[in-house]
Scaffold this active site. Sequence first.
Site, PDB file in Angstrom:
ATOM      1  N   ASP A  51       0.681  -1.222   0.013  1.00 45.00           N
ATOM      2  CA  ASP A  51       0.083   0.021  -0.035  1.00 45.00           C
ATOM      3  C   ASP A  51       0.851   1.520  -0.075  1.00 45.00           C
ATOM      4  O   ASP A  51       0.396   2.358   0.258  1.00 45.00           O
ATOM      5  CB  ASP A  51      -0.986   0.107   1.365  1.00 45.00           C
ATOM      6  N   HIS A 251      25.493   0.808 -16.806  1.00 49.75           N
ATOM      7  CA  HIS A 251      24.388   1.199 -15.912  1.00 49.75           C
ATOM      8  C   HIS A 251      24.430   0.458 -14.635  1.00 49.75           C
ATOM      9  O   HIS A 251      23.364   0.074 -14.069  1.00 49.75           O
ATOM     10  CB  HIS A 251      23.033   0.919 -16.733  1.00 49.75           C
ATOM     11  N   ASP A 268      28.098   8.819 -12.281  1.00 48.78           N
ATOM     12  CA  ASP A 268      27.096   9.606 -13.143  1.00 48.78           C
ATOM     13  C   ASP A 268      25.855   9.938 -12.537  1.00 48.78           C
ATOM     14  O   ASP A 268      25.353   8.861 -12.085  1.00 48.78           O
ATOM     15  CB  ASP A 268      27.030   8.346 -14.349  1.00 48.78           C
ATOM     16  N   ASP A 279      22.770  16.010 -16.105  1.00 48.63           N
ATOM     17  CA  ASP A 279      23.276  14.608 -16.438  1.00 48.63           C
ATOM     18  C   ASP A 279      25.034  14.717 -16.382  1.00 48.63           C
ATOM     19  O   ASP A 279      25.250  15.191 -17.589  1.00 48.63           O
ATOM     20  CB  ASP A 279      22.618  14.004 -17.352  1.00 48.63           C
ATOM     21  N   HIS A 358      28.593   2.734 -26.340  1.00 47.88           N
ATOM     22  CA  HIS A 358      27.487   3.622 -26.216  1.00 47.88           C
ATOM     23  C   HIS A 358      27.552   4.958 -27.425  1.00 47.88           C
ATOM     24  O   HIS A 358      28.791   5.361 -27.953  1.00 47.88           O
ATOM     25  CB  HIS A 358      27.354   3.896 -24.836  1.00 47.88           C
ATOM     26  N   HIS A 362      22.676  12.326 -26.090  1.00 43.11           N
ATOM     27  CA  HIS A 362      21.391  12.474 -26.100  1.00 43.11           C
ATOM     28  C   HIS A 362      20.725  13.644 -25.754  1.00 43.11           C
ATOM     29  O   HIS A 362      21.392  14.469 -25.068  1.00 43.11           O
ATOM     30  CB  HIS A 362      20.713  11.255 -25.210  1.00 43.11           C
ATOM     31  N   HIS A 369      16.765  11.149 -20.453  1.00 45.46           N
ATOM     32  CA  HIS A 369      16.959  11.019 -22.148  1.00 45.46           C
ATOM     33  C   HIS A 369      15.678  11.647 -22.949  1.00 45.46           C
ATOM     34  O   HIS A 369      14.866  11.114 -22.803  1.00 45.46           O
ATOM     35  CB  HIS A 369      16.957   9.457 -22.322  1.00 45.46           C
ATOM     36  N   GLU A 392      29.305  12.790 -23.816  1.00 45.27           N
ATOM     37  CA  GLU A 392      29.553  12.061 -22.548  1.00 45.27           C
ATOM     38  C   GLU A 392      30.545  10.646 -23.481  1.00 45.27           C
ATOM     39  O   GLU A 392      30.020   9.413 -23.225  1.00 45.27           O
ATOM     40  CB  GLU A 392      28.324  11.287 -21.929  1.00 45.27           C
ATOM     41  N   TYR A 396      36.020   1.782 -21.753  1.00 45.30           N
ATOM     42  CA  TYR A 396      35.696   0.780 -20.911  1.00 45.30           C
ATOM     43  C   TYR A 396      36.754  -0.690 -21.092  1.00 45.30           C
ATOM     44  O   TYR A 396      36.517  -0.958 -22.120  1.00 45.30           O
ATOM     45  CB  TYR A 396      34.335   0.738 -20.966  1.00 45.30           C
ATOM     46  N   ARG A 413      34.176   7.862 -17.921  1.00 40.65           N
ATOM     47  CA  ARG A 413      33.337   8.644 -18.830  1.00 40.65           C
ATOM     48  C   ARG A 413      33.707  10.172 -18.240  1.00 40.65           C
ATOM     49  O   ARG A 413      33.402  10.253 -17.088  1.00 40.65           O
ATOM     50  CB  ARG A 413      31.760   8.048 -18.498  1.00 40.65           C
ATOM     51  N   GLU A 415      31.128  13.273 -18.903  1.00 37.45           N
ATOM     52  CA  GLU A 415      29.926  13.719 -19.507  1.00 37.45           C
ATOM     53  C   GLU A 415      29.544  15.191 -18.912  1.00 37.45           C
ATOM     54  O   GLU A 415      29.480  15.614 -17.631  1.00 37.45           O
ATOM     55  CB  GLU A 415      28.563  12.929 -18.766  1.00 37.45           C
TER      56      GLU A 415
END
Length: 446
Positions: A51, A251, A268, A279, A358, A362, A369, A392, A396, A413, A415
Amino acid sequence: MVTRMRASPRPPRKIKPRYRPQAARRERILAHIGEGVAVIPTAAEKTRSRDTTYPYRFDSDFWYLTAFPEPDAVLVLAGGRSILFCREKDATREVWEGFRHGPKAAKEVFGFDAAFPISSLETRLPRLLADRPALWHALGQDSENDARVIRALNAARGMSRTDRRAPALLCDLQQTLDAMRRVKDAAELALMRQAAGIATAGHLRAMRACRPGMFEHELEAELGYEFRRRGAAGHAYAPIVAGGGNACVLHYTANDKRLPDAGLALIDAGCEVQGYAADISRTFPVNGRFSAAQKDCYEIVLAAQAAAVAAIRPGAGFDAPHMAAVRVLTQGMADLRLLSGTVDGLVESGAYQRFYMHRTGHWLGLDVHDAGDYRQGKAWVPLEADMTLTVEPGLYIRPAADVPEHLHNMGIRIEDDVVVTKQGCQVYTHAPRTVAEIEEVMQERD
Ligand code: GLY
Ligand code: MN
Ligand code: MN
Protein backbone atom coordinates in the site's frame (compact mmCIF):
# COMPACT_ATOMS: atom_id res chain seq x y z
CA MET A 1 -20.88 19.76 -39.16
CA VAL A 2 -17.95 21.57 -37.58
CA THR A 3 -18.69 24.41 -35.23
CA ARG A 4 -16.96 27.72 -35.73
CA MET A 5 -14.49 28.55 -33.04
CA ARG A 6 -13.00 31.81 -32.01
CA ALA A 7 -9.36 32.34 -32.89
CA SER A 8 -6.78 31.42 -30.24
CA PRO A 9 -6.81 34.20 -27.67
CA ARG A 10 -3.66 35.66 -26.18
CA PRO A 11 -2.84 34.22 -22.75
CA PRO A 12 -5.30 35.85 -20.36
CA ARG A 13 -3.73 38.78 -18.53
CA LYS A 14 -4.31 37.15 -15.15
CA ILE A 15 -1.63 34.49 -15.71
CA LYS A 16 1.16 34.83 -13.17
CA PRO A 17 4.61 35.46 -14.72
CA ARG A 18 5.76 32.07 -13.43
CA TYR A 19 3.13 30.26 -15.51
CA ARG A 20 3.38 32.32 -18.72
CA PRO A 21 5.79 29.90 -20.41
CA GLN A 22 3.30 27.07 -19.95
CA ALA A 23 0.45 29.26 -21.26
CA ALA A 24 2.55 30.18 -24.30
CA ARG A 25 3.26 26.49 -24.96
CA ARG A 26 -0.47 25.70 -24.75
CA GLU A 27 -1.10 28.48 -27.28
CA ARG A 28 1.35 26.84 -29.67
CA ILE A 29 -0.45 23.51 -29.38
CA LEU A 30 -3.82 25.23 -29.81
CA ALA A 31 -2.57 26.94 -32.97
CA HIS A 32 -1.22 23.62 -34.25
CA ILE A 33 -4.42 21.62 -33.72
CA GLY A 34 -6.69 24.33 -35.13
CA GLU A 35 -10.28 23.16 -34.69
CA GLY A 36 -9.19 19.84 -33.17
CA VAL A 37 -9.14 18.86 -29.52
CA ALA A 38 -6.11 17.63 -27.56
CA VAL A 39 -6.22 15.48 -24.43
CA ILE A 40 -3.09 15.40 -22.22
CA PRO A 41 -3.34 13.41 -18.96
CA THR A 42 -0.68 13.46 -16.25
CA ALA A 43 0.99 10.33 -14.83
CA ALA A 44 -0.80 8.05 -12.39
CA GLU A 45 0.55 7.32 -8.92
CA LYS A 46 2.40 4.00 -8.96
CA THR A 47 2.42 1.33 -6.26
CA ARG A 48 5.88 0.52 -4.90
CA SER A 49 4.85 -2.34 -2.63
CA ARG A 50 1.56 -3.33 -1.07
CA ASP A 51 0.00 0.00 0.00
CA THR A 52 2.92 2.39 -0.51
CA THR A 53 3.57 4.36 -3.66
CA TYR A 54 6.71 5.64 -5.36
CA PRO A 55 7.35 9.35 -4.80
CA TYR A 56 5.00 11.00 -7.28
CA ARG A 57 6.46 12.24 -10.58
CA PHE A 58 4.11 14.05 -13.00
CA ASP A 59 4.06 13.28 -16.72
CA SER A 60 6.67 15.40 -18.50
CA ASP A 61 4.37 16.53 -21.34
CA PHE A 62 1.57 17.49 -18.95
CA TRP A 63 4.05 19.36 -16.75
CA TYR A 64 5.51 21.15 -19.79
CA LEU A 65 2.06 22.51 -20.61
CA THR A 66 0.71 23.20 -17.11
CA ALA A 67 3.22 23.17 -14.20
CA PHE A 68 0.32 21.60 -12.29
CA PRO A 69 1.91 19.16 -9.81
CA GLU A 70 -0.96 16.93 -8.69
CA PRO A 71 -1.83 13.43 -9.89
CA ASP A 72 -5.29 12.63 -11.27
CA ALA A 73 -5.40 15.53 -13.69
CA VAL A 74 -6.09 15.91 -17.40
CA LEU A 75 -5.55 18.93 -19.66
CA VAL A 76 -7.93 19.43 -22.58
CA LEU A 77 -7.13 21.97 -25.26
CA ALA A 78 -9.97 22.90 -27.58
CA GLY A 79 -11.40 25.93 -29.34
CA GLY A 80 -8.63 28.22 -28.14
CA ARG A 81 -9.26 27.24 -24.53
CA SER A 82 -7.23 25.42 -21.88
CA ILE A 83 -9.38 23.28 -19.61
CA LEU A 84 -8.07 21.42 -16.57
CA PHE A 85 -9.71 18.48 -14.86
CA CYS A 86 -8.30 17.88 -11.37
CA ARG A 87 -9.08 16.51 -7.92
CA GLU A 88 -11.57 18.40 -5.81
CA LYS A 89 -10.70 19.84 -2.42
CA ASP A 90 -11.09 17.15 0.25
CA ALA A 91 -10.51 18.19 3.86
CA THR A 92 -9.99 14.63 5.09
CA ARG A 93 -7.62 13.52 2.35
CA GLU A 94 -5.68 16.75 2.66
CA VAL A 95 -5.01 15.93 6.33
CA TRP A 96 -3.37 12.66 5.25
CA GLU A 97 -1.81 13.52 1.88
CA GLY A 98 -1.40 17.27 1.76
CA PHE A 99 -2.78 20.26 -0.09
CA ARG A 100 -4.97 19.97 -3.17
CA HIS A 101 -5.72 23.04 -5.25
CA GLY A 102 -9.19 22.02 -6.34
CA PRO A 103 -10.56 23.28 -9.69
CA LYS A 104 -11.30 26.86 -8.58
CA ALA A 105 -7.83 27.64 -7.25
CA ALA A 106 -6.13 25.65 -10.02
CA LYS A 107 -7.86 27.79 -12.64
CA GLU A 108 -6.77 31.02 -10.94
CA VAL A 109 -3.24 30.05 -9.97
CA PHE A 110 -2.19 28.30 -13.20
CA GLY A 111 -4.17 30.46 -15.61
CA PHE A 112 -6.54 27.93 -17.21
CA ASP A 113 -9.67 29.16 -18.96
CA ALA A 114 -11.76 26.65 -17.03
CA ALA A 115 -11.27 23.86 -14.51
CA PHE A 116 -13.58 21.03 -13.46
CA PRO A 117 -13.48 18.10 -11.05
CA ILE A 118 -11.76 15.05 -12.52
CA SER A 119 -14.89 13.08 -11.56
CA SER A 120 -16.76 14.96 -14.30
CA LEU A 121 -14.27 14.05 -17.07
CA GLU A 122 -16.24 10.99 -18.14
CA THR A 123 -19.35 13.07 -18.85
CA ARG A 124 -17.71 16.28 -20.07
CA LEU A 125 -15.02 14.87 -22.37
CA PRO A 126 -17.43 13.37 -24.94
CA ARG A 127 -19.11 16.79 -25.22
CA LEU A 128 -15.72 18.47 -25.65
CA LEU A 129 -14.86 16.01 -28.43
CA ALA A 130 -18.16 16.46 -30.25
CA ASP A 131 -18.02 18.42 -33.50
CA ARG A 132 -14.22 18.61 -33.49
CA PRO A 133 -12.65 17.28 -36.69
CA ALA A 134 -9.60 15.72 -34.99
CA LEU A 135 -8.67 14.20 -31.64
CA TRP A 136 -5.02 14.67 -30.64
CA HIS A 137 -3.59 12.36 -28.00
CA ALA A 138 -0.27 10.63 -27.31
CA LEU A 139 -1.66 7.16 -28.02
CA GLY A 140 0.32 4.21 -26.75
CA GLN A 141 2.03 5.88 -23.77
CA ASP A 142 -0.36 4.66 -21.09
CA SER A 143 -3.05 2.05 -21.66
CA GLU A 144 -5.34 3.42 -18.91
CA ASN A 145 -5.26 6.87 -20.44
CA ASP A 146 -5.76 5.47 -23.92
CA ALA A 147 -8.80 3.54 -22.67
CA ARG A 148 -10.21 6.69 -21.07
CA VAL A 149 -9.82 8.67 -24.29
CA ILE A 150 -11.30 5.89 -26.41
CA ARG A 151 -14.28 5.60 -24.04
CA ALA A 152 -14.90 9.32 -24.49
CA LEU A 153 -14.54 8.98 -28.26
CA ASN A 154 -17.09 6.16 -28.30
CA ALA A 155 -19.43 8.22 -26.16
CA ALA A 156 -19.06 11.09 -28.62
CA ARG A 157 -19.81 8.68 -31.48
CA GLY A 158 -22.96 7.72 -29.59
CA MET A 159 -24.14 11.32 -29.84
CA SER A 160 -24.68 11.07 -33.58
CA ARG A 161 -28.41 10.78 -33.00
CA THR A 162 -28.30 14.27 -31.53
CA ASP A 163 -26.78 15.64 -34.74
CA ARG A 164 -23.29 15.94 -33.22
CA ARG A 165 -20.26 14.34 -34.81
CA ALA A 166 -17.31 12.59 -33.19
CA PRO A 167 -13.80 13.41 -34.47
CA ALA A 168 -13.03 11.50 -37.65
CA LEU A 169 -9.26 11.90 -37.34
CA LEU A 170 -7.03 10.53 -34.60
CA CYS A 171 -3.69 12.37 -34.53
CA ASP A 172 -0.51 11.62 -32.59
CA LEU A 173 0.19 14.51 -30.25
CA GLN A 174 3.47 12.92 -29.12
CA GLN A 175 5.35 13.89 -32.27
CA THR A 176 4.17 17.48 -31.98
CA LEU A 177 5.18 17.71 -28.32
CA ASP A 178 8.51 15.95 -28.90
CA ALA A 179 9.46 18.39 -31.62
CA MET A 180 8.54 21.34 -29.39
CA ARG A 181 10.38 20.00 -26.37
CA ARG A 182 13.56 19.37 -28.34
CA VAL A 183 14.17 23.14 -28.59
CA LYS A 184 14.16 24.79 -25.16
CA ASP A 185 12.65 28.17 -24.31
CA ALA A 186 14.24 30.71 -21.96
CA ALA A 187 12.38 29.45 -18.88
CA GLU A 188 13.56 25.89 -19.52
CA LEU A 189 17.16 26.92 -20.10
CA ALA A 190 17.15 28.84 -16.79
CA LEU A 191 15.92 25.75 -14.90
CA MET A 192 18.43 23.50 -16.66
CA ARG A 193 21.27 25.82 -15.64
CA GLN A 194 19.96 25.73 -12.07
CA ALA A 195 19.91 21.92 -12.13
CA ALA A 196 23.41 21.89 -13.60
CA GLY A 197 24.71 24.16 -10.83
CA ILE A 198 23.32 21.90 -8.11
CA ALA A 199 24.54 18.74 -9.83
CA THR A 200 27.99 20.28 -10.13
CA ALA A 201 27.99 21.03 -6.40
CA GLY A 202 27.07 17.40 -5.71
CA HIS A 203 29.97 16.10 -7.80
CA LEU A 204 32.37 18.50 -6.10
CA ARG A 205 31.19 17.35 -2.70
CA ALA A 206 31.65 13.68 -3.65
CA MET A 207 35.18 14.31 -4.97
CA ARG A 208 36.11 16.14 -1.79
CA ALA A 209 34.62 13.42 0.42
CA CYS A 210 36.32 10.52 -1.37
CA ARG A 211 38.92 8.60 0.65
CA PRO A 212 40.53 5.19 0.15
CA GLY A 213 38.55 2.60 2.10
CA MET A 214 35.17 4.19 1.44
CA PHE A 215 32.21 2.42 -0.11
CA GLU A 216 30.45 3.49 -3.30
CA HIS A 217 27.24 4.13 -1.37
CA GLU A 218 29.02 6.66 0.82
CA LEU A 219 29.74 8.81 -2.24
CA GLU A 220 26.17 8.31 -3.41
CA ALA A 221 25.02 9.69 -0.05
CA GLU A 222 27.16 12.82 -0.51
CA LEU A 223 25.53 13.49 -3.88
CA GLY A 224 22.00 13.00 -2.54
CA TYR A 225 22.68 15.20 0.46
CA GLU A 226 23.93 18.07 -1.68
CA PHE A 227 21.05 17.77 -4.18
CA ARG A 228 18.37 17.90 -1.50
CA ARG A 229 20.18 20.49 0.63
CA ARG A 230 20.12 22.85 -2.34
CA GLY A 231 16.44 22.25 -3.07
CA ALA A 232 16.53 19.85 -6.03
CA ALA A 233 13.76 17.23 -6.05
CA GLY A 234 16.46 14.55 -5.84
CA HIS A 235 18.23 12.42 -8.41
CA ALA A 236 16.98 12.76 -11.98
CA TYR A 237 17.84 9.08 -12.56
CA ALA A 238 19.40 6.23 -10.58
CA PRO A 239 22.95 7.40 -9.81
CA ILE A 240 25.95 5.35 -10.89
CA VAL A 241 28.83 5.28 -8.39
CA ALA A 242 31.27 2.70 -9.66
CA GLY A 243 34.73 1.85 -8.33
CA GLY A 244 37.37 0.27 -10.61
CA GLY A 245 35.99 -2.40 -12.94
CA ASN A 246 32.39 -1.69 -11.90
CA ALA A 247 32.66 1.37 -14.13
CA CYS A 248 32.82 -1.00 -17.11
CA VAL A 249 29.16 -1.88 -16.41
CA LEU A 250 27.49 1.03 -18.18
CA HIS A 251 24.35 1.11 -16.04
CA TYR A 252 25.89 -0.05 -12.75
CA THR A 253 23.61 1.15 -9.95
CA ALA A 254 24.23 -1.32 -7.11
CA ASN A 255 26.72 1.17 -5.62
CA ASP A 256 27.48 -1.20 -2.75
CA LYS A 257 31.17 -2.17 -3.13
CA ARG A 258 34.30 -0.81 -1.52
CA LEU A 259 36.21 1.65 -3.73
CA PRO A 260 39.61 0.32 -4.84
CA ASP A 261 42.41 2.30 -3.12
CA ALA A 262 44.50 2.79 -6.24
CA GLY A 263 41.63 2.67 -8.73
CA LEU A 264 39.26 5.15 -10.32
CA ALA A 265 35.75 6.08 -9.23
CA LEU A 266 33.16 6.89 -11.90
CA ILE A 267 30.12 8.89 -10.85
CA ASP A 268 27.24 9.47 -13.28
CA ALA A 269 24.64 11.51 -11.40
CA GLY A 270 22.42 14.53 -11.87
CA CYS A 271 19.58 16.17 -10.03
CA GLU A 272 16.11 17.29 -11.07
CA VAL A 273 14.90 20.87 -10.61
CA GLN A 274 11.23 21.59 -11.35
CA GLY A 275 11.24 18.56 -13.60
CA TYR A 276 14.45 19.39 -15.48
CA ALA A 277 17.44 17.06 -15.37
CA ALA A 278 21.16 17.59 -15.18
CA ASP A 279 23.33 14.65 -16.25
CA ILE A 280 27.01 14.74 -15.32
CA SER A 281 29.71 12.05 -15.22
CA ARG A 282 33.09 12.44 -13.63
CA THR A 283 35.91 9.93 -13.16
CA PHE A 284 38.64 10.53 -10.59
CA PRO A 285 41.30 8.59 -8.66
CA VAL A 286 40.07 7.31 -5.30
CA ASN A 287 43.38 8.34 -3.68
CA GLY A 288 43.39 11.79 -5.30
CA ARG A 289 46.31 11.27 -7.74
CA PHE A 290 46.05 9.79 -11.25
CA SER A 291 48.61 7.05 -12.00
CA ALA A 292 50.44 7.37 -15.32
CA ALA A 293 48.18 4.76 -16.95
CA GLN A 294 45.01 6.33 -15.56
CA LYS A 295 46.13 9.73 -16.79
CA ASP A 296 46.90 8.39 -20.29
CA CYS A 297 43.44 6.89 -20.58
CA TYR A 298 41.71 9.89 -19.01
CA GLU A 299 43.39 12.35 -21.38
CA ILE A 300 42.12 10.38 -24.37
CA VAL A 301 38.51 10.62 -23.16
CA LEU A 302 38.95 14.31 -22.35
CA ALA A 303 40.31 14.98 -25.84
CA ALA A 304 37.39 13.03 -27.33
CA GLN A 305 34.98 15.21 -25.37
CA ALA A 306 36.68 18.40 -26.57
CA ALA A 307 36.47 17.18 -30.18
CA ALA A 308 32.78 16.38 -29.75
CA VAL A 309 32.02 19.78 -28.23
CA ALA A 310 33.88 21.48 -31.09
CA ALA A 311 31.61 19.68 -33.58
CA ILE A 312 28.39 21.06 -32.07
CA ARG A 313 26.91 23.99 -33.95
CA PRO A 314 23.63 24.83 -35.68
CA GLY A 315 23.29 22.87 -38.91
CA ALA A 316 25.62 20.04 -37.86
CA GLY A 317 23.91 16.65 -37.71
CA PHE A 318 23.19 15.09 -34.32
CA ASP A 319 25.80 12.45 -35.17
CA ALA A 320 28.65 14.94 -35.73
CA PRO A 321 29.85 15.09 -32.09
CA HIS A 322 29.66 11.29 -31.81
CA MET A 323 31.78 10.72 -34.89
CA ALA A 324 34.31 13.34 -33.73
CA ALA A 325 34.60 11.59 -30.35
CA VAL A 326 34.84 8.13 -31.92
CA ARG A 327 37.82 9.16 -34.06
CA VAL A 328 39.77 10.54 -31.07
CA LEU A 329 38.92 7.53 -28.91
CA THR A 330 39.91 5.11 -31.66
CA GLN A 331 43.26 6.83 -32.14
CA GLY A 332 43.71 6.58 -28.36
CA MET A 333 42.92 2.86 -28.39
CA ALA A 334 45.57 2.37 -31.06
CA ASP A 335 48.10 4.43 -29.05
CA LEU A 336 47.38 2.31 -25.96
CA ARG A 337 47.89 -0.84 -28.08
CA LEU A 338 44.35 -1.99 -27.42
CA LEU A 339 43.73 -2.13 -31.16
CA SER A 340 45.92 -2.21 -34.20
CA GLY A 341 45.13 -0.77 -37.60
CA THR A 342 44.32 2.62 -39.08
CA VAL A 343 41.75 4.90 -37.45
CA ASP A 344 39.67 4.85 -40.64
CA GLY A 345 39.75 1.06 -40.75
CA LEU A 346 38.95 0.62 -37.04
CA VAL A 347 36.07 3.11 -37.24
CA GLU A 348 34.77 1.55 -40.43
CA SER A 349 34.83 -1.98 -39.01
CA GLY A 350 33.38 -0.90 -35.65
CA ALA A 351 36.36 -2.49 -33.83
CA TYR A 352 36.44 0.48 -31.43
CA GLN A 353 33.06 -0.62 -30.02
CA ARG A 354 34.83 -3.24 -27.89
CA PHE A 355 36.01 -0.36 -25.68
CA TYR A 356 33.41 2.32 -26.49
CA MET A 357 29.99 0.79 -26.96
CA HIS A 358 27.54 3.65 -26.36
CA ARG A 359 26.71 6.85 -28.19
CA THR A 360 28.22 10.19 -27.25
CA GLY A 361 25.07 11.97 -26.13
CA HIS A 362 21.32 12.38 -26.03
CA TRP A 363 18.78 15.16 -25.76
CA LEU A 364 18.38 16.43 -22.20
CA GLY A 365 15.42 18.18 -20.57
CA LEU A 366 12.36 17.12 -18.61
CA ASP A 367 13.44 13.54 -19.21
CA VAL A 368 17.09 12.66 -18.79
CA HIS A 369 16.92 10.97 -22.17
CA ASP A 370 14.68 13.69 -23.44
CA ALA A 371 11.90 13.79 -25.99
CA GLY A 372 12.57 14.13 -29.68
CA ASP A 373 13.71 12.14 -32.66
CA TYR A 374 17.38 11.79 -33.56
CA ARG A 375 16.79 11.07 -37.22
CA GLN A 376 14.67 12.59 -39.96
CA GLY A 377 14.24 9.77 -42.41
CA LYS A 378 17.75 8.54 -43.11
CA ALA A 379 19.47 11.80 -42.08
CA TRP A 380 20.45 12.83 -38.56
CA VAL A 381 18.42 15.70 -37.10
CA PRO A 382 20.33 18.95 -37.64
CA LEU A 383 21.26 20.77 -34.44
CA GLU A 384 19.47 24.07 -33.76
CA ALA A 385 20.11 26.89 -31.32
CA ASP A 386 18.60 26.18 -27.86
CA MET A 387 18.67 22.42 -28.18
CA THR A 388 20.26 20.81 -25.12
CA LEU A 389 22.23 17.61 -25.17
CA THR A 390 24.90 15.69 -23.28
CA VAL A 391 28.43 15.00 -24.46
CA GLU A 392 29.64 11.83 -22.77
CA PRO A 393 32.48 9.87 -24.36
CA GLY A 394 33.96 6.99 -22.42
CA LEU A 395 36.54 4.22 -22.46
CA TYR A 396 35.82 0.83 -20.84
CA ILE A 397 38.62 -1.72 -20.66
CA ARG A 398 37.63 -5.13 -19.29
CA PRO A 399 40.37 -7.62 -18.40
CA ALA A 400 41.30 -9.92 -21.28
CA ALA A 401 44.36 -11.88 -22.34
CA ASP A 402 45.06 -9.52 -25.26
CA VAL A 403 44.71 -6.34 -23.16
CA PRO A 404 47.81 -4.91 -21.41
CA GLU A 405 47.40 -5.70 -17.71
CA HIS A 406 48.03 -2.18 -16.45
CA LEU A 407 44.88 -1.08 -18.32
CA HIS A 408 42.56 -3.74 -16.88
CA ASN A 409 39.37 -2.51 -15.22
CA MET A 410 39.80 1.04 -16.38
CA GLY A 411 36.33 2.58 -16.82
CA ILE A 412 36.16 6.27 -17.66
CA ARG A 413 33.34 8.57 -18.72
CA ILE A 414 33.30 12.36 -18.82
CA GLU A 415 29.83 13.82 -19.32
CA ASP A 416 28.76 17.43 -19.58
CA ASP A 417 25.59 19.24 -20.60
CA VAL A 418 25.58 21.56 -23.57
CA VAL A 419 23.23 24.10 -25.12
CA VAL A 420 23.51 24.81 -28.84
CA THR A 421 24.02 28.55 -29.45
CA LYS A 422 23.72 30.64 -32.62
CA GLN A 423 27.44 30.22 -33.32
CA GLY A 424 28.34 26.89 -31.73
CA CYS A 425 27.56 25.67 -28.24
CA GLN A 426 28.07 26.38 -24.58
CA VAL A 427 28.98 23.76 -21.99
CA TYR A 428 27.01 24.73 -18.89
CA THR A 429 28.17 22.10 -16.38
CA HIS A 430 31.36 23.05 -14.62
CA ALA A 431 32.50 20.29 -12.27
CA PRO A 432 36.31 19.85 -12.24
CA ARG A 433 37.18 18.21 -15.54
CA THR A 434 40.91 18.25 -16.29
CA VAL A 435 43.48 16.09 -14.46
CA ALA A 436 44.93 19.22 -12.84
CA GLU A 437 41.50 20.54 -11.74
CA ILE A 438 40.48 17.19 -10.25
CA GLU A 439 43.78 16.67 -8.41
CA GLU A 440 43.63 20.21 -7.06
CA VAL A 441 40.11 19.76 -5.67
CA MET A 442 41.04 16.42 -4.16
CA GLN A 443 44.13 17.86 -2.48
CA GLU A 444 41.83 20.32 -0.67
CA ARG A 445 40.56 17.40 1.39
CA ASP A 446 41.50 17.58 5.03
N1 GLY B 1 22.89 8.67 -16.85
C1 GLY B 1 22.37 8.23 -18.05
C2 GLY B 1 23.13 8.73 -19.17
O1 GLY B 1 24.18 9.28 -19.00
O2 GLY B 1 22.68 8.70 -20.28
MN1 MN C 1 23.75 10.98 -20.26
MN1 MN D 1 24.81 10.32 -17.29
